[in-house]
Design a protein around this motif. Sequence first.
Motif, PDB file in Angstrom:
ATOM      1  N   LEU A  26      -5.947 -12.081 -77.150  1.00 46.86           N
ATOM      2  CA  LEU A  26      -4.764 -12.937 -77.058  1.00 46.86           C
ATOM      3  C   LEU A  26      -3.964 -12.619 -75.799  1.00 46.86           C
ATOM      4  CD1 LEU A  26      -3.755 -12.803 -80.825  1.00 46.86           C
ATOM      5  CD2 LEU A  26      -5.203 -14.482 -79.654  1.00 46.86           C
ATOM      6  N   GLU A  27      -3.907 -11.338 -75.430  1.00 46.42           N
ATOM      7  CA  GLU A  27      -3.266 -10.961 -74.179  1.00 46.42           C
ATOM      8  C   GLU A  27      -4.106 -11.433 -72.991  1.00 46.42           C
ATOM      9  OE1 GLU A  27      -2.509  -6.768 -74.247  1.00 46.42           O
ATOM     10  OE2 GLU A  27      -1.040  -6.944 -75.854  1.00 46.42           O
ATOM     11  N   ALA A  28      -5.424 -11.393 -73.141  1.00 39.64           N
ATOM     12  CA  ALA A  28      -6.308 -11.880 -72.082  1.00 39.64           C
ATOM     13  C   ALA A  28      -6.061 -13.366 -71.838  1.00 39.64           C
ATOM     14  CB  ALA A  28      -7.764 -11.624 -72.443  1.00 39.64           C
ATOM     15  N   ARG A  29      -5.857 -14.137 -72.905  1.00 35.39           N
ATOM     16  CA  ARG A  29      -5.599 -15.572 -72.756  1.00 35.39           C
ATOM     17  C   ARG A  29      -4.270 -15.804 -72.043  1.00 35.39           C
ATOM     18  NH1 ARG A  29      -4.604 -19.616 -71.280  1.00 35.39           N
ATOM     19  NH2 ARG A  29      -5.023 -21.697 -72.112  1.00 35.39           N
ATOM     20  N   ALA A  30      -3.266 -15.001 -72.381  1.00 37.34           N
ATOM     21  CA  ALA A  30      -1.968 -15.119 -71.707  1.00 37.34           C
ATOM     22  C   ALA A  30      -2.115 -14.775 -70.223  1.00 37.34           C
ATOM     23  CB  ALA A  30      -0.944 -14.208 -72.371  1.00 37.34           C
ATOM     24  N   LEU A  31      -2.926 -13.800 -69.905  1.00 36.66           N
ATOM     25  CA  LEU A  31      -3.163 -13.433 -68.512  1.00 36.66           C
ATOM     26  C   LEU A  31      -3.851 -14.574 -67.765  1.00 36.66           C
ATOM     27  CD1 LEU A  31      -3.061 -11.350 -66.241  1.00 36.66           C
ATOM     28  CD2 LEU A  31      -5.233 -10.441 -67.101  1.00 36.66           C
ATOM     29  N   LEU A  32      -4.758 -15.271 -68.431  1.00 42.34           N
ATOM     30  CA  LEU A  32      -5.411 -16.416 -67.804  1.00 42.34           C
ATOM     31  C   LEU A  32      -4.386 -17.485 -67.417  1.00 42.34           C
ATOM     32  CD1 LEU A  32      -8.604 -16.744 -70.009  1.00 42.34           C
ATOM     33  CD2 LEU A  32      -8.542 -16.215 -67.566  1.00 42.34           C
ATOM     34  N   ASP A  33      -3.372 -17.700 -68.247  1.00 48.54           N
ATOM     35  CA  ASP A  33      -2.303 -18.645 -67.901  1.00 48.54           C
ATOM     36  C   ASP A  33      -1.593 -18.214 -66.626  1.00 48.54           C
ATOM     37  OD1 ASP A  33      -2.477 -20.641 -69.813  1.00 48.54           O
ATOM     38  OD2 ASP A  33      -1.225 -19.554 -71.245  1.00 48.54           O
ATOM     39  N   THR A  34      -1.296 -16.929 -66.522  1.00 48.90           N
ATOM     40  CA  THR A  34      -0.624 -16.404 -65.345  1.00 48.90           C
ATOM     41  C   THR A  34      -1.489 -16.579 -64.104  1.00 48.90           C
ATOM     42  OG1 THR A  34       0.547 -14.787 -66.700  1.00 48.90           O
ATOM     43  CG2 THR A  34       0.446 -14.346 -64.338  1.00 48.90           C
ATOM     44  N   VAL A  35      -2.765 -16.286 -64.244  1.00 49.86           N
ATOM     45  CA  VAL A  35      -3.688 -16.421 -63.122  1.00 49.86           C
ATOM     46  C   VAL A  35      -3.767 -17.880 -62.670  1.00 49.86           C
ATOM     47  CG1 VAL A  35      -6.126 -16.251 -62.465  1.00 49.86           C
ATOM     48  CG2 VAL A  35      -5.040 -14.378 -63.689  1.00 49.86           C
ATOM     49  N   MET A  36      -3.826 -18.807 -63.624  1.00 49.06           N
ATOM     50  CA  MET A  36      -3.913 -20.226 -63.272  1.00 49.06           C
ATOM     51  C   MET A  36      -2.687 -20.698 -62.499  1.00 49.06           C
ATOM     52  SD  MET A  36      -5.881 -22.068 -66.433  1.00 49.06           S
ATOM     53  CE  MET A  36      -5.255 -21.147 -67.824  1.00 49.06           C
ATOM     54  N   GLN A  37      -1.555 -20.073 -62.730  1.00 51.09           N
ATOM     55  CA  GLN A  37      -0.342 -20.441 -61.998  1.00 51.09           C
ATOM     56  C   GLN A  37      -0.311 -19.813 -60.611  1.00 51.09           C
ATOM     57  OE1 GLN A  37       2.938 -19.354 -64.495  1.00 51.09           O
ATOM     58  NE2 GLN A  37       2.429 -20.859 -66.063  1.00 51.09           N
ATOM     59  N   ALA A  38      -1.018 -18.693 -60.435  1.00 54.22           N
ATOM     60  CA  ALA A  38      -0.944 -17.950 -59.189  1.00 54.22           C
ATOM     61  C   ALA A  38      -1.995 -18.365 -58.152  1.00 54.22           C
ATOM     62  CB  ALA A  38      -1.086 -16.456 -59.474  1.00 54.22           C
ATOM     63  N   ILE A  39      -3.080 -18.982 -58.584  1.00 53.46           N
ATOM     64  CA  ILE A  39      -4.147 -19.321 -57.648  1.00 53.46           C
ATOM     65  C   ILE A  39      -3.950 -20.723 -57.082  1.00 53.46           C
ATOM     66  CG2 ILE A  39      -5.786 -17.723 -58.705  1.00 53.46           C
ATOM     67  CD1 ILE A  39      -7.045 -19.998 -60.221  1.00 53.46           C
ATOM     68  N   SER A  40      -4.788 -21.078 -56.133  1.00 59.26           N
ATOM     69  CA  SER A  40      -4.673 -22.396 -55.486  1.00 59.26           C
ATOM     70  C   SER A  40      -4.869 -23.512 -56.515  1.00 59.26           C
ATOM     71  CB  SER A  40      -5.721 -22.532 -54.387  1.00 59.26           C
ATOM     72  OG  SER A  40      -7.020 -22.630 -54.948  1.00 59.26           O
ATOM     73  N   PRO A  41      -4.305 -24.676 -56.259  1.00 62.55           N
ATOM     74  CA  PRO A  41      -4.434 -25.786 -57.213  1.00 62.55           C
ATOM     75  C   PRO A  41      -5.892 -26.152 -57.527  1.00 62.55           C
ATOM     76  CG  PRO A  41      -2.730 -26.293 -55.629  1.00 62.55           C
ATOM     77  CD  PRO A  41      -3.394 -25.031 -55.159  1.00 62.55           C
ATOM     78  N   ARG A  42      -6.741 -26.146 -56.527  1.00 60.59           N
ATOM     79  CA  ARG A  42      -8.148 -26.487 -56.761  1.00 60.59           C
ATOM     80  C   ARG A  42      -8.828 -25.454 -57.664  1.00 60.59           C
ATOM     81  NH1 ARG A  42     -12.949 -27.105 -52.277  1.00 60.59           N
ATOM     82  NH2 ARG A  42     -14.549 -27.687 -53.768  1.00 60.59           N
ATOM     83  N   SER A  43      -8.605 -24.173 -57.366  1.00 59.56           N
ATOM     84  CA  SER A  43      -9.189 -23.121 -58.200  1.00 59.56           C
ATOM     85  C   SER A  43      -8.605 -23.139 -59.606  1.00 59.56           C
ATOM     86  CB  SER A  43      -8.958 -21.751 -57.561  1.00 59.56           C
ATOM     87  OG  SER A  43      -9.622 -21.664 -56.318  1.00 59.56           O
ATOM     88  N   ALA A  44      -7.304 -23.432 -59.708  1.00 65.54           N
ATOM     89  CA  ALA A  44      -6.655 -23.504 -61.014  1.00 65.54           C
ATOM     90  C   ALA A  44      -7.253 -24.624 -61.855  1.00 65.54           C
ATOM     91  CB  ALA A  44      -5.158 -23.708 -60.847  1.00 65.54           C
ATOM     92  N   ARG A  45      -7.535 -25.754 -61.218  1.00 63.98           N
ATOM     93  CA  ARG A  45      -8.161 -26.876 -61.922  1.00 63.98           C
ATOM     94  C   ARG A  45      -9.523 -26.474 -62.473  1.00 63.98           C
ATOM     95  NH1 ARG A  45      -6.319 -30.151 -58.219  1.00 63.98           N
ATOM     96  NH2 ARG A  45      -8.133 -29.934 -56.891  1.00 63.98           N
ATOM     97  N   GLU A  46     -10.305 -25.781 -61.663  1.00 68.96           N
ATOM     98  CA  GLU A  46     -11.640 -25.345 -62.090  1.00 68.96           C
ATOM     99  C   GLU A  46     -11.534 -24.342 -63.235  1.00 68.96           C
ATOM    100  OE1 GLU A  46     -13.702 -23.903 -58.648  1.00 68.96           O
ATOM    101  OE2 GLU A  46     -13.458 -25.806 -57.585  1.00 68.96           O
ATOM    102  N   LEU A  47     -10.609 -23.398 -63.121  1.00 62.58           N
ATOM    103  CA  LEU A  47     -10.437 -22.402 -64.180  1.00 62.58           C
ATOM    104  C   LEU A  47      -9.920 -23.048 -65.452  1.00 62.58           C
ATOM    105  CD1 LEU A  47     -10.604 -19.487 -65.094  1.00 62.58           C
ATOM    106  CD2 LEU A  47      -8.337 -19.102 -64.091  1.00 62.58           C
ATOM    107  N   ARG A  48      -8.970 -23.991 -65.334  1.00 60.58           N
ATOM    108  CA  ARG A  48      -8.453 -24.692 -66.511  1.00 60.58           C
ATOM    109  C   ARG A  48      -9.568 -25.418 -67.255  1.00 60.58           C
ATOM    110  NH1 ARG A  48      -3.725 -25.573 -63.750  1.00 60.58           N
ATOM    111  NH2 ARG A  48      -4.487 -27.469 -62.767  1.00 60.58           N
ATOM    112  N   LYS A  49     -10.491 -25.986 -66.503  1.00 61.79           N
ATOM    113  CA  LYS A  49     -11.611 -26.689 -67.123  1.00 61.79           C
ATOM    114  C   LYS A  49     -12.453 -25.739 -67.973  1.00 61.79           C
ATOM    115  CE  LYS A  49     -15.421 -29.707 -65.777  1.00 61.79           C
ATOM    116  NZ  LYS A  49     -16.123 -30.306 -64.627  1.00 61.79           N
TER     117      LYS A  49
END
Length: 77
Positions: A33-56
């Motif tokens: 559950l903490e790992a999932r929260a960290l993924l949210d933080t990472v998605m906000q910190a990386i480039s929009p294109r990379s965030a889109r790929e990770l969100r997918k």
Amino acid sequence: MRLWQDYVHQPERALWHDYEWGNVHWYCCGNPLEARALLDTVMQAISPRSARELRKIVSRSDADWNLPSPPYAADGR
């Protein structure tokens, strides 16, 4: 990512037990559950294109996490 993916693919019984009682292995192996929260933080910190790929990728595991329970069989099994 792997910790979250592995966690959401566990049987529902194991997930409910973790919710009710916690999991002693999380202390040594990481809390999914903490790992999932960290993924949210990472998605906000990386480039929009990379965030889109990770969100997918993350959204697939999130969809598994939010799946409704299968209906019970008519014969009660």
